[in-house]
Design an enzyme around this catalytic site. Sequence first.
Site, mmCIF file in Angstrom:
data_model
loop_
_atom_site.group_PDB
_atom_site.id
_atom_site.type_symbol
_atom_site.label_atom_id
_atom_site.label_comp_id
_atom_site.label_asym_id
_atom_site.label_seq_id
_atom_site.Cartn_x
_atom_site.Cartn_y
_atom_site.Cartn_z
ATOM 1 N N GLU A 10 6.856 48.598 107.962
ATOM 2 C CA GLU A 10 7.183 47.354 107.924
ATOM 3 C C GLU A 10 6.559 47.214 108.475
ATOM 4 O O GLU A 10 5.347 45.278 107.878
ATOM 5 C CB GLU A 10 8.257 46.904 108.401
ATOM 6 C CG GLU A 10 8.766 45.625 108.016
ATOM 7 C CD GLU A 10 9.977 46.629 106.390
ATOM 8 O OE1 GLU A 10 9.939 46.046 105.952
ATOM 9 O OE2 GLU A 10 10.563 47.316 106.646
ATOM 10 N N GLY A 68 12.761 44.442 95.779
ATOM 11 C CA GLY A 68 11.020 44.282 94.526
ATOM 12 C C GLY A 68 10.369 43.705 95.308
ATOM 13 O O GLY A 68 9.257 43.318 94.504
ATOM 14 N N ARG A 101 14.667 41.289 111.776
ATOM 15 C CA ARG A 101 12.941 42.151 111.223
ATOM 16 C C ARG A 101 12.158 43.000 112.166
ATOM 17 O O ARG A 101 12.577 42.899 113.093
ATOM 18 C CB ARG A 101 12.588 41.288 110.507
ATOM 19 C CG ARG A 101 10.738 41.506 110.080
ATOM 20 C CD ARG A 101 10.814 42.107 108.864
ATOM 21 N NE ARG A 101 9.804 41.893 108.036
ATOM 22 C CZ ARG A 101 9.265 42.220 106.743
ATOM 23 N NH1 ARG A 101 10.824 42.444 106.098
ATOM 24 N NH2 ARG A 101 8.477 42.030 105.473
ATOM 25 N N THR A 135 12.998 48.271 99.202
ATOM 26 C CA THR A 135 14.365 47.541 99.589
ATOM 27 C C THR A 135 15.574 47.896 98.842
ATOM 28 O O THR A 135 16.181 48.126 98.331
ATOM 29 C CB THR A 135 14.064 46.369 99.918
ATOM 30 O OG1 THR A 135 12.628 46.519 100.270
ATOM 31 C CG2 THR A 135 14.581 45.077 100.677
ATOM 32 N N ASP A 137 3.668 45.132 105.869
ATOM 33 C CA ASP A 137 3.920 44.381 105.385
ATOM 34 C C ASP A 137 2.742 42.528 106.207
ATOM 35 O O ASP A 137 2.536 41.484 105.363
ATOM 36 C CB ASP A 137 5.048 43.286 105.383
ATOM 37 C CG ASP A 137 6.627 43.859 104.444
ATOM 38 O OD1 ASP A 137 5.455 44.283 103.585
ATOM 39 O OD2 ASP A 137 7.302 43.527 104.532
HETATM 40 N N1 GLY Z 1 8.459 44.868 102.985
HETATM 41 C C1 GLY Z 1 9.446 44.205 101.558
HETATM 42 C C2 GLY Z 1 9.673 42.587 102.725
HETATM 43 O O1 GLY Z 1 9.888 42.157 103.522
HETATM 44 O O2 GLY Z 1 9.307 41.696 101.863
#
Ligand code: GLY
Length: 597
Positions: A456, A504, A130, A419, A459
């Site tokens: 990212e 998704g 990540r 994604t 998020d």
């Molecule tokens: N950016 C989508 C996820 O990490 O859930």
Amino acid sequence: MWTWLIAFLIAFFVSGAATAQQEADTVAPEAGSDAAAAFAGLSADARAAMMAKQAGRPTEAGEWMVAAANPLAVEAGARVLRAGGSAADAMVAVQAVLGLVEPQSSGLGGGAFLVWYDAESSAITTLDGRETAPLAATPRLFQTAQGEPLKFFDAVVGGRSVGTPGTPMLMEEAHRRWGRANWAGLFDDAIALAEDGFTVSPRLADLVAGDAKRLRRFPATEAYFFPDGGPIAAGDRLTNRPYAATLRQIAGDGARAFYAGAVAEEIVAKVRGAGGNPGVLSTVDLALYRVKERPPVCVAYRGHDVCGMGPPSSGALTVGQILGMLAHYDLAGLGPQSAESWRLIGDASRLAFADRGRYMADADFVPVPAEGLVDPAYLAERAELLSGDDALPQVSPGAPQWDHAFLWADDMSIELPSTSHISIVDAQGNALSMTTTIENAFGSRLFVRGFLLNNELTDFSFRTHADGVPIANRVEPGKRPRSSMSPTIVLKDGQPVLVIGSPGGSRIIGYVAQAIIAHLDWGMDVQQAVAMPHLVNRFGSYDLEEGTRATELSQALAAYGYEVGARDLNSGLHAIAVGQTLQGGADPRREGIALGQ
Ligand code: GLY
């Protein structure tokens, strides 16, 4: 019980008695469409796989299989597997091609989570690739001067949202642990496609045209996606020599060619120089980046173990909670067309999302009650809440066992669908499930050396506190944003029986849980399970997939008390069922295939 599903499948796919190979030999894939041109050069096997998907049948194989979102990427993985490579080797080849042909969804500039089943030891390992927040990130990263959350796209587009990418190091780490093939050779297909050109797919062309305003904000991005002033079109031949050059560097020198030196410096310059919305990423952030092995999260369901990625992903905990609650109800007896099934699934999902919003975040920064959240006794208690006759009027987080007395406020982060997902089983019986992303479609829209940088960091929750109480998923330097990605391997008696995952946004969790239920409870094969119309409930309102028979449940669900709406539910499920043979399923909502031998 089957009429509902069968009617859907007939409505959506051409049914036929011919074998997939006969169809491939006589019918061009998606004949008459732009896809026919985009995938004209595919092998007969790949065309057969495409035909099987269109006919609503799984692909069958005896030795190995790979399923992903683009046939060119799948073919690259298949070549590696055919030559004796491992699932980890094949993943490197698939990811390298996806970054070229599906650049909007994943790539070198993003992050990923990987679940690995090792055939020799029967062990599950999960790797966290990540993105991380820069060390210079502050709690105000996504707030106005007045401390209010920024508008989502004001935060996304530009350098502010870019986290330190993890995908290149994850590819290298997976290969170091489980690879058999020569590292450099795994990039051959992607380099050749980037240098010689690949055919733009309809999906890529549509997404570029639909995002023109944001993509045109940055000269390098505009130059690539609008080469002659207009957007790239389906069927165009597109080269990406900077991407080939970046891949050559990584092929030659490993991931360090990405995390230090000229590539790293250019990434940082791009982020810090992003006009109107600069970020704070530094070369130190890139130099410090590490892939982390995390404890897998496994939850028992119908005699199986459903294993996936723990924090910073909320995927396995939330999918596990949903299934752990539903294990107390007879979904098989109710069937897929029963509104009662969907009341149970919808409210189990709402309860799990309430816990997710309160408790789930990067466990290196905040204590997460991971064991308590999937403890069977706790889930039995939460499942009791589903025993009524109507939709729950409201849901709130539960009180799982926890050795901390922290109080967290509920999270408010936004996640939009994007994604990509890769599922692979190799000839040795190893299985790999990897969900990979640059977050929003086209990520931050910043384009460096042939690839897009992620967004990212959006998020994270834009607010850090609610009424003075901290939010677990708030921005902190070095922290990884909470994810919904749910790469999953389902085991029976310690052996893999299903490898699955989806893109998704936060609906990933619902897509994956539903497909597992469809396969295990309702006996659907993998292609039926991934194609089935979606019904997703995260926060109270029920999303039914528009244009499908899912909407026929609208009245019954409204009568339970749900707010109901029809909408596009763009999953990208790729699944492999492992039994006497391998059966692969590829989501008909996207361009991918499942290919095996
Ligand atoms: N950016 C989508 C996820 O990490 O859930």
